[in-house]
Design a protein around this motif. Structure first.
Motif, PDB file in Angstrom:
ATOM      1  N   SER A   1       0.849  -1.184   0.000  1.00 40.19           N
ATOM      2  CA  SER A   1       0.000   0.000   0.000  1.00 40.19           C
ATOM      3  C   SER A   1       0.888   1.240   0.000  1.00 40.19           C
ATOM      4  CB  SER A   1      -0.914  -0.001   1.221  1.00 40.19           C
ATOM      5  OG  SER A   1      -0.135   0.055   2.388  1.00 40.19           O
ATOM      6  N   VAL A   2       0.319   2.356  -0.346  1.00 44.10           N
ATOM      7  CA  VAL A   2       1.072   3.597  -0.467  1.00 44.10           C
ATOM      8  C   VAL A   2       1.284   4.238   0.893  1.00 44.10           C
ATOM      9  CG1 VAL A   2       1.075   5.875  -1.564  1.00 44.10           C
ATOM     10  CG2 VAL A   2       0.122   3.905  -2.769  1.00 44.10           C
ATOM     11  N   THR A   3       0.430   3.968   1.859  1.00 44.80           N
ATOM     12  CA  THR A   3       0.550   4.600   3.166  1.00 44.80           C
ATOM     13  C   THR A   3       1.764   4.051   3.904  1.00 44.80           C
ATOM     14  OG1 THR A   3      -0.875   2.946   4.170  1.00 44.80           O
ATOM     15  CG2 THR A   3      -1.934   4.937   3.347  1.00 44.80           C
ATOM     16  N   ALA A   4       2.438   4.931   4.627  1.00 39.48           N
ATOM     17  CA  ALA A   4       3.630   4.543   5.377  1.00 39.48           C
ATOM     18  C   ALA A   4       3.248   4.114   6.786  1.00 39.48           C
ATOM     19  CB  ALA A   4       4.599   5.718   5.437  1.00 39.48           C
ATOM     20  N   LEU A   5       4.163   3.388   7.441  1.00 39.49           N
ATOM     21  CA  LEU A   5       3.941   2.980   8.821  1.00 39.49           C
ATOM     22  C   LEU A   5       4.048   4.189   9.734  1.00 39.49           C
ATOM     23  CD1 LEU A   5       6.083  -0.284   9.025  1.00 39.49           C
ATOM     24  CD2 LEU A   5       3.613  -0.129   9.060  1.00 39.49           C
ATOM     25  N   PRO A   6       3.276   4.231  10.782  1.00 37.83           N
ATOM     26  CA  PRO A   6       3.403   5.332  11.732  1.00 37.83           C
ATOM     27  C   PRO A   6       4.766   5.282  12.429  1.00 37.83           C
ATOM     28  CG  PRO A   6       1.388   4.075  12.137  1.00 37.83           C
ATOM     29  CD  PRO A   6       2.165   3.353  11.096  1.00 37.83           C
ATOM     30  N   PHE A   7       5.298   6.455  12.725  1.00 38.14           N
ATOM     31  CA  PHE A   7       6.631   6.550  13.334  1.00 38.14           C
ATOM     32  C   PHE A   7       6.665   5.869  14.694  1.00 38.14           C
ATOM     33  CE2 PHE A   7       9.694   8.850  16.003  1.00 38.14           C
ATOM     34  CZ  PHE A   7      10.848   8.548  15.307  1.00 38.14           C
ATOM     35  N   THR A   8       5.609   5.974  15.464  1.00 37.35           N
ATOM     36  CA  THR A   8       5.590   5.369  16.798  1.00 37.35           C
ATOM     37  C   THR A   8       5.646   3.849  16.729  1.00 37.35           C
ATOM     38  OG1 THR A   8       3.175   5.462  16.789  1.00 37.35           O
ATOM     39  CG2 THR A   8       4.334   7.282  17.850  1.00 37.35           C
ATOM     40  N   GLN A   9       5.039   3.260  15.706  1.00 41.71           N
ATOM     41  CA  GLN A   9       5.082   1.811  15.555  1.00 41.71           C
ATOM     42  C   GLN A   9       6.498   1.350  15.211  1.00 41.71           C
ATOM     43  OE1 GLN A   9       2.274   0.330  12.720  1.00 41.71           O
ATOM     44  NE2 GLN A   9       2.690  -1.814  13.182  1.00 41.71           N
ATOM     45  N   VAL A  10       7.175   2.079  14.345  1.00 34.46           N
ATOM     46  CA  VAL A  10       8.555   1.747  13.990  1.00 34.46           C
ATOM     47  C   VAL A  10       9.458   1.904  15.201  1.00 34.46           C
ATOM     48  CG1 VAL A  10      10.514   2.422  12.548  1.00 34.46           C
ATOM     49  CG2 VAL A  10       8.226   2.352  11.565  1.00 34.46           C
ATOM     50  N   LEU A  11       9.285   2.998  15.943  1.00 36.28           N
ATOM     51  CA  LEU A  11      10.104   3.243  17.139  1.00 36.28           C
ATOM     52  C   LEU A  11       9.868   2.161  18.186  1.00 36.28           C
ATOM     53  CD1 LEU A  11      12.079   5.188  18.504  1.00 36.28           C
ATOM     54  CD2 LEU A  11      10.092   6.349  19.481  1.00 36.28           C
ATOM     55  N   THR A  12       8.625   1.770  18.396  1.00 40.23           N
ATOM     56  CA  THR A  12       8.306   0.714  19.367  1.00 40.23           C
ATOM     57  C   THR A  12       8.941  -0.618  18.962  1.00 40.23           C
ATOM     58  OG1 THR A  12       6.193   1.798  19.790  1.00 40.23           O
ATOM     59  CG2 THR A  12       6.420  -0.465  20.549  1.00 40.23           C
ATOM     60  N   GLY A  13       8.885  -0.938  17.696  1.00 45.00           N
ATOM     61  CA  GLY A  13       9.502  -2.175  17.201  1.00 45.00           C
ATOM     62  C   GLY A  13      11.004  -2.179  17.398  1.00 45.00           C
ATOM     63  N   MET A  14      11.652  -1.042  17.141  1.00 44.24           N
ATOM     64  CA  MET A  14      13.098  -0.947  17.325  1.00 44.24           C
ATOM     65  C   MET A  14      13.475  -1.079  18.796  1.00 44.24           C
ATOM     66  SD  MET A  14      14.215   1.919  14.524  1.00 44.24           S
ATOM     67  CE  MET A  14      15.891   1.878  15.071  1.00 44.24           C
ATOM     68  N   VAL A  15      12.697  -0.461  19.679  1.00 45.81           N
ATOM     69  CA  VAL A  15      12.967  -0.567  21.117  1.00 45.81           C
ATOM     70  C   VAL A  15      12.798  -2.012  21.576  1.00 45.81           C
ATOM     71  CG1 VAL A  15      12.107   0.103  23.394  1.00 45.81           C
ATOM     72  CG2 VAL A  15      12.430   1.838  21.639  1.00 45.81           C
ATOM     73  N   GLN A  16      11.775  -2.703  21.099  1.00 44.21           N
ATOM     74  CA  GLN A  16      11.559  -4.092  21.480  1.00 44.21           C
ATOM     75  C   GLN A  16      12.687  -4.987  20.991  1.00 44.21           C
ATOM     76  OE1 GLN A  16       7.697  -4.916  19.844  1.00 44.21           O
ATOM     77  NE2 GLN A  16       6.615  -4.116  21.651  1.00 44.21           N
ATOM     78  N   LEU A  17      13.142  -4.773  19.754  1.00 46.46           N
ATOM     79  CA  LEU A  17      14.270  -5.564  19.242  1.00 46.46           C
ATOM     80  C   LEU A  17      15.545  -5.294  20.028  1.00 46.46           C
ATOM     81  CD1 LEU A  17      13.735  -5.439  15.369  1.00 46.46           C
ATOM     82  CD2 LEU A  17      13.546  -7.412  16.882  1.00 46.46           C
ATOM     83  N   THR A  18      15.773  -4.046  20.426  1.00 44.37           N
ATOM     84  CA  THR A  18      16.953  -3.698  21.215  1.00 44.37           C
ATOM     85  C   THR A  18      16.904  -4.365  22.579  1.00 44.37           C
ATOM     86  OG1 THR A  18      17.058  -1.569  20.067  1.00 44.37           O
ATOM     87  CG2 THR A  18      18.303  -1.777  22.109  1.00 44.37           C
ATOM     88  N   LEU A  19      15.739  -4.344  23.225  1.00 45.05           N
ATOM     89  CA  LEU A  19      15.599  -5.005  24.524  1.00 45.05           C
ATOM     90  C   LEU A  19      15.796  -6.516  24.408  1.00 45.05           C
ATOM     91  CD1 LEU A  19      12.600  -3.062  26.101  1.00 45.05           C
ATOM     92  CD2 LEU A  19      14.993  -3.037  26.826  1.00 45.05           C
ATOM     93  N   LEU A  20      15.251  -7.116  23.363  1.00 46.99           N
ATOM     94  CA  LEU A  20      15.425  -8.550  23.152  1.00 46.99           C
ATOM     95  C   LEU A  20      16.898  -8.895  22.954  1.00 46.99           C
ATOM     96  CD1 LEU A  20      14.148 -11.358  22.699  1.00 46.99           C
ATOM     97  CD2 LEU A  20      14.028 -10.769  20.272  1.00 46.99           C
ATOM     98  N   ALA A  21      17.611  -8.094  22.163  1.00 51.30           N
ATOM     99  CA  ALA A  21      19.034  -8.335  21.935  1.00 51.30           C
ATOM    100  C   ALA A  21      19.820  -8.192  23.240  1.00 51.30           C
ATOM    101  CB  ALA A  21      19.566  -7.370  20.878  1.00 51.30           C
ATOM    102  N   GLY A  22      19.478  -7.203  24.048  1.00 48.79           N
ATOM    103  CA  GLY A  22      20.163  -7.020  25.327  1.00 48.79           C
ATOM    104  C   GLY A  22      19.935  -8.184  26.271  1.00 48.79           C
TER     105      GLY A  22
END
Length: 96
Positions: A11-32
């Motif tokens: 789709s043409v619509t982009a992901l919301p910034f908060t969803q991307v930020l939340t995903g990155m924080v979760q991946l960082t916590l999982l890696a830690g």
């Protein structure tokens, strides 16, 4: 419509910034967490491997080594009747 549009159905619509930020924080916590518990996880994995395929005892390893050396010497004893120099070279080569 191109093949890629039909295949991926993007789709043409982009992901919301908060969803991307939340995903990155979760991946960082999982890696830690994985890095912190890595020694424990490695130990568990090694224990599982030993449960499936246990190590051989010292006696079994010695018997296996003795059998391998006997098999290496056996063809050279048959060759000793003809060429003694070549047999010695084969014995040395088979042990390395």
């Amino acid at each position: 419509m191109s093949f890629s549009d039909a295949f991926f159905q993007t789709s043409v619509t982009a992901l919301p910034f908060t969803q991307v930020l939340t995903g990155m924080v979760q991946l960082t916590l999982l890696a830690g967490i994985l890095m912190f518990f890595r020694p424990l996880l490695v130990g568990i994995a090694r224990a599982l491997v030993l449960a499936v395929r246990p190590r051989l005892t010292k006696d079994e390893l010695a018997a296996r080594r003795k059998l391998r050396n006997a098999k290496a010497i056996q063809p050279t004893q048959a060759a000793n009747d003809g060429d003694a120099g070549g047999a010695d070279i084969r014995v040395v080569g088979s042990r390395s």
